[in-house]
Design a protein around this motif. Structure first.
Motif, PDB file in Angstrom:
ATOM      1  N   GLU A 168       0.825  -1.210   0.000  1.00  0.00           N
ATOM      2  CA  GLU A 168       0.000   0.000   0.000  1.00  0.00           C
ATOM      3  C   GLU A 168       0.860   1.262   0.000  1.00  0.00           C
ATOM      4  O   GLU A 168       0.572   2.217  -0.725  1.00  0.00           O
ATOM      5  CB  GLU A 168      -0.940  -0.024   1.209  1.00  0.00           C
ATOM      6  CG  GLU A 168      -2.150   0.882   1.072  1.00  0.00           C
ATOM      7  CD  GLU A 168      -3.223   0.341   0.139  1.00  0.00           C
ATOM      8  OE1 GLU A 168      -4.372   0.816   0.228  1.00  0.00           O
ATOM      9  OE2 GLU A 168      -2.934  -0.551  -0.677  1.00  0.00           O
ATOM     10  N   THR A 169       1.913   1.267   0.807  1.00  0.00           N
ATOM     11  CA  THR A 169       2.773   2.453   0.832  1.00  0.00           C
ATOM     12  C   THR A 169       3.554   2.594  -0.476  1.00  0.00           C
ATOM     13  O   THR A 169       3.805   3.714  -0.940  1.00  0.00           O
ATOM     14  CB  THR A 169       3.747   2.406   2.027  1.00  0.00           C
ATOM     15  OG1 THR A 169       4.439   1.155   2.055  1.00  0.00           O
ATOM     16  CG2 THR A 169       2.999   2.587   3.331  1.00  0.00           C
ATOM     17  N   GLN A 170       3.916   1.464  -1.084  1.00  0.00           N
ATOM     18  CA  GLN A 170       4.557   1.522  -2.401  1.00  0.00           C
ATOM     19  C   GLN A 170       3.622   2.169  -3.419  1.00  0.00           C
ATOM     20  O   GLN A 170       4.037   3.017  -4.211  1.00  0.00           O
ATOM     21  CB  GLN A 170       4.927   0.121  -2.868  1.00  0.00           C
ATOM     22  CG  GLN A 170       6.091  -0.516  -2.136  1.00  0.00           C
ATOM     23  CD  GLN A 170       6.185  -2.009  -2.359  1.00  0.00           C
ATOM     24  OE1 GLN A 170       5.584  -2.542  -3.295  1.00  0.00           O
ATOM     25  NE2 GLN A 170       6.912  -2.698  -1.505  1.00  0.00           N
ATOM     26  N   LEU A 177       4.784   9.992  -7.137  1.00  0.00           N
ATOM     27  CA  LEU A 177       5.978  10.322  -7.916  1.00  0.00           C
ATOM     28  C   LEU A 177       5.671  10.443  -9.406  1.00  0.00           C
ATOM     29  O   LEU A 177       6.286  11.235 -10.117  1.00  0.00           O
ATOM     30  CB  LEU A 177       7.056   9.257  -7.695  1.00  0.00           C
ATOM     31  CG  LEU A 177       7.701   9.226  -6.304  1.00  0.00           C
ATOM     32  CD1 LEU A 177       8.629   8.023  -6.167  1.00  0.00           C
ATOM     33  CD2 LEU A 177       8.463  10.515  -6.027  1.00  0.00           C
ATOM     34  N   GLU A 178       4.694   9.634  -9.879  1.00  0.00           N
ATOM     35  CA  GLU A 178       4.321   9.678 -11.293  1.00  0.00           C
ATOM     36  C   GLU A 178       3.276  10.751 -11.579  1.00  0.00           C
ATOM     37  O   GLU A 178       2.889  10.948 -12.733  1.00  0.00           O
ATOM     38  CB  GLU A 178       3.773   8.314 -11.719  1.00  0.00           C
ATOM     39  CG  GLU A 178       4.833   7.221 -11.724  1.00  0.00           C
ATOM     40  CD  GLU A 178       4.272   5.862 -12.110  1.00  0.00           C
ATOM     41  OE1 GLU A 178       4.948   5.130 -12.856  1.00  0.00           O
ATOM     42  OE2 GLU A 178       3.156   5.533 -11.675  1.00  0.00           O
ATOM     43  N   GLY A 179       2.809  11.424 -10.518  1.00  0.00           N
ATOM     44  CA  GLY A 179       1.799  12.462 -10.701  1.00  0.00           C
ATOM     45  C   GLY A 179       0.436  11.920 -11.070  1.00  0.00           C
ATOM     46  O   GLY A 179      -0.401  12.638 -11.625  1.00  0.00           O
ATOM     47  N   ASN A 180       0.205  10.642 -10.768  1.00  0.00           N
ATOM     48  CA  ASN A 180      -1.063   9.996 -11.136  1.00  0.00           C
ATOM     49  C   ASN A 180      -2.055  10.143  -9.983  1.00  0.00           C
ATOM     50  O   ASN A 180      -2.311   9.212  -9.216  1.00  0.00           O
ATOM     51  CB  ASN A 180      -0.824   8.515 -11.452  1.00  0.00           C
ATOM     52  CG  ASN A 180      -1.980   7.902 -12.213  1.00  0.00           C
ATOM     53  OD1 ASN A 180      -3.116   8.374 -12.135  1.00  0.00           O
ATOM     54  ND2 ASN A 180      -1.706   6.843 -12.949  1.00  0.00           N
ATOM     55  N   ILE A 181      -2.629  11.323  -9.862  1.00  0.00           N
ATOM     56  CA  ILE A 181      -3.497  11.629  -8.722  1.00  0.00           C
ATOM     57  C   ILE A 181      -4.830  10.872  -8.803  1.00  0.00           C
ATOM     58  O   ILE A 181      -5.413  10.517  -7.780  1.00  0.00           O
ATOM     59  CB  ILE A 181      -3.762  13.153  -8.624  1.00  0.00           C
ATOM     60  CG1 ILE A 181      -2.429  13.910  -8.636  1.00  0.00           C
ATOM     61  CG2 ILE A 181      -4.535  13.479  -7.352  1.00  0.00           C
ATOM     62  CD1 ILE A 181      -1.486  13.536  -7.520  1.00  0.00           C
ATOM     63  N   SER A 235      10.447  -3.916 -12.279  1.00  0.00           N
ATOM     64  CA  SER A 235       9.322  -3.010 -12.091  1.00  0.00           C
ATOM     65  C   SER A 235       9.697  -1.752 -11.309  1.00  0.00           C
ATOM     66  O   SER A 235      10.599  -1.761 -10.463  1.00  0.00           O
ATOM     67  CB  SER A 235       8.186  -3.724 -11.358  1.00  0.00           C
ATOM     68  OG  SER A 235       8.533  -3.971 -10.021  1.00  0.00           O
ATOM     69  N   PHE A 236       8.973  -0.677 -11.568  1.00  0.00           N
ATOM     70  CA  PHE A 236       9.128   0.570 -10.819  1.00  0.00           C
ATOM     71  C   PHE A 236       8.723   0.341  -9.366  1.00  0.00           C
ATOM     72  O   PHE A 236       9.332   0.895  -8.446  1.00  0.00           O
ATOM     73  CB  PHE A 236       8.271   1.655 -11.467  1.00  0.00           C
ATOM     74  CG  PHE A 236       8.357   2.997 -10.781  1.00  0.00           C
ATOM     75  CD1 PHE A 236       9.588   3.551 -10.458  1.00  0.00           C
ATOM     76  CD2 PHE A 236       7.206   3.707 -10.475  1.00  0.00           C
ATOM     77  CE1 PHE A 236       9.669   4.789  -9.832  1.00  0.00           C
ATOM     78  CE2 PHE A 236       7.282   4.944  -9.843  1.00  0.00           C
ATOM     79  CZ  PHE A 236       8.514   5.486  -9.526  1.00  0.00           C
ATOM     80  N   ARG A 237       7.709  -0.503  -9.162  1.00  0.00           N
ATOM     81  CA  ARG A 237       7.268  -0.830  -7.805  1.00  0.00           C
ATOM     82  C   ARG A 237       8.430  -1.427  -6.992  1.00  0.00           C
ATOM     83  O   ARG A 237       8.600  -1.117  -5.814  1.00  0.00           O
ATOM     84  CB  ARG A 237       6.091  -1.808  -7.830  1.00  0.00           C
ATOM     85  CG  ARG A 237       5.632  -2.253  -6.453  1.00  0.00           C
ATOM     86  CD  ARG A 237       4.491  -3.247  -6.535  1.00  0.00           C
ATOM     87  NE  ARG A 237       3.222  -2.599  -6.848  1.00  0.00           N
ATOM     88  CZ  ARG A 237       2.428  -2.061  -5.928  1.00  0.00           C
ATOM     89  NH1 ARG A 237       2.778  -2.063  -4.655  1.00  0.00           N
ATOM     90  NH2 ARG A 237       1.289  -1.516  -6.285  1.00  0.00           N
ATOM     91  N   GLY A 238       9.211  -2.289  -7.641  1.00  0.00           N
ATOM     92  CA  GLY A 238      10.351  -2.896  -6.960  1.00  0.00           C
ATOM     93  C   GLY A 238      11.371  -1.858  -6.511  1.00  0.00           C
ATOM     94  O   GLY A 238      11.918  -1.942  -5.404  1.00  0.00           O
ATOM     95  N   GLU A 239      11.600  -0.855  -7.359  1.00  0.00           N
ATOM     96  CA  GLU A 239      12.537   0.215  -7.010  1.00  0.00           C
ATOM     97  C   GLU A 239      12.022   1.035  -5.838  1.00  0.00           C
ATOM     98  O   GLU A 239      12.767   1.351  -4.899  1.00  0.00           O
ATOM     99  CB  GLU A 239      12.759   1.129  -8.220  1.00  0.00           C
ATOM    100  CG  GLU A 239      13.456   0.469  -9.403  1.00  0.00           C
ATOM    101  CD  GLU A 239      13.606   1.427 -10.558  1.00  0.00           C
ATOM    102  OE1 GLU A 239      14.176   2.517 -10.346  1.00  0.00           O
ATOM    103  OE2 GLU A 239      13.157   1.111 -11.674  1.00  0.00           O
TER     104      GLU A 239
END
Length: 305
Positions: A168-170, A177-181, A235-239
Motif C-alpha cells: 500500500e505504501t509503495q 511520484l508519477e503524478g497519477n493523482i 518493475s518501478f514498484r520494486g525500485e
C-alpha cells in the motif's frame, strides 16, 4: 528477554515501531485480532457476504485465507478461492499447487483460471514479443479483469486481496511520484463503483507489514510459495519498495506514518480528483469501463498490432 504480553521467555519478534517483544502465540493472536479489527473498522465484510479470495499460494494470500477461514467456519461469510495462472514457466506451477492444497484442506471451493483461457496469451508470450509495457503493468490489468469477471460468475459480493502495508505504501509513493493523482484517489481499504458489474475489492491485510506476514506463516507452519516473480525485478514498484525498505531500517515507523498521513488526506483527494470509474461498459468485452474500451481490451489491441 520475555514477552511483553504474557511473560513467556521465548520471543520471536521485537516490533521496532512499538517496542513490543512477543512470543509465538501472542504474535499470532495479535495479528489475527488486528486483521479482524480492521475488517470491522473499515466495514470490509458484512454478514452473509460471499468473499472471493485471490489465492496465489504466496504468503499474503495464504495468510488472508487462513484468517478469513475463522469467519467462514462460524458461518458469518461464505468463501471461495480463485487462483490465476498467468503463464510464467518455472514459477507459477508451485504457487498453483500450494493454493490448491490450502483450499482443499479447508474445504473451500477453489477455481484455477489462466491468462491463456481468457486472452489466448500467457505472460511469458507477451514478454517474448514486442511488448510496449513492463510485465507488471500487463499482469495487474489482466488479473483485475479476470478477478472481476470470475467474481460475477461465482456470485461473490467481495473480492479480498492480500495487499499488505508494504504494497500500500509503495502504491501511494509510486502514484505520487508519477503524478497519477486519479489512481492515488482510488487507493484505500475498500474500492467500489456505481456499476453493478464491478465487485467491491477489499484489503484486510493493508496495515500488516510484509515481514510480519512472513513470520505469521512460518509461526503457523503454513505451506507457502516464497519465490519471487521473475518479472518483478524490472518493475518501478520494486525500485520504490527498495527505497522504503532502506528508509525503514533507520525509521521503522515510516510506512505506518506514510499510510496514516495519506488516509487523512484521501477524502480530499477523492473528492477533488477521482473520476467515476467503471460506470460504463466496454464496447468489446462488456466489462466495466470508464471509456469506450476497458484497459484490458486496450492492451490486447496493442498486443495484436
Amino acid at each position: 528477554m520475555n514477552c511483553t504480553k504474557c511473560g513467556a521467555p521465548e520471543v520471536i519478534i521485537i516490533k521496532k515501531h512499538s517496542g513490543q517483544k512477543l512470543c509465538q502465540d501472542c504474535f499470532v493472536q495479535g495479528i489475527e485480532r488486528k486483521v479482524l479489527k480492521d475488517i470491522r473498522k473499515y466495514k470490509l465484510i458484512e454478514k452473509g457476504d460471499k468473499v472471493l479470495v485471490a489465492l496465489s499460494g504466496g504468503k499474503d494470500s495464504v495468510m488472508l485465507l487462513d484468517i478469513l477461514n475463522s469467519l467462514y467456519e462460524r458461518g458469518i461469510i461464505n468463501m471461495v478461492a480463485v487462483t490465476i495462472d498467468e503463464g510464467i514457466k518455472g514459477y507459477r506451477e508451485d504457487g498453483v499447487k500450494i493454493a490448491k492444497n490450502h483450499a482443499k484442506s479447508l474445504g473451500i471451493e477453489h477455481r484455477i483460471v489462466t491468462f491463456d483461457e481468457y486472452f489466448d496469451l500467457t505472460l511469458d508470450k507477451i514478454m517474448d514479443g514486442s511488448s510496449q509495457r513492463k510485465a507488471c503493468t500487463y499482469c495487474g490489468v489482466f488479473r483485475r479483469w479476470i478477478l472481476n469477471k470470475v467474481a460475477l460468475e461465482m456470485g461473490a459480493t467481495k473480492i479480498a486481496t492480500g495487499h499488505n502495508l508494504d504494497d500500500e505504501t509503495q502504491a501511494i509513493l509510486m502514484n505520487y511520484l508519477e503524478g497519477n493523482i486519479e489512481n492515488l484517489a482510488k487507493i484505500g481499504p475498500k474500492t467500489r463503483s456505481k456499476s453493478d458489474k464491478f465487485t467491491v475489492k477489499i484489503k484486510p491485510l493493508r496495515e500488516i507489514p510484509e515481514k510480519e506476514i512472513g513470520l505469521y506463516v512460518v509461526a503457523k507452519n503454513l505451506e507457502v510459495h516464497f519465490a519471487g516473480c521473475p518479472y518483478s525485478e524490472e518493475s518501478f514498484r520494486g525500485e520504490v519498495g527498495q527505497i522504503l525498505k532502506n528508509l525503514s531500517r533507520k525509521h521503522p515507523t515510516i510506512m505506518y506514518s506514510t499510510l496514516r498521513g495519506f488516509d487523512k488526506i484521501r477524502p480530499v483527494i477523492k473528492k477533488e480528483f477521482q473520476k467515476e470509474f467503471g460506470v460504463g461498459e466496454c464496447t468489446n468485452c462488456g466489462e466495466p469501463a470508464a471509456n469506450e474500451l476497458c484497459r484490458a481490451c486496450i492492451f490486447l489491441r496493442e498486443l495484436e498490432k
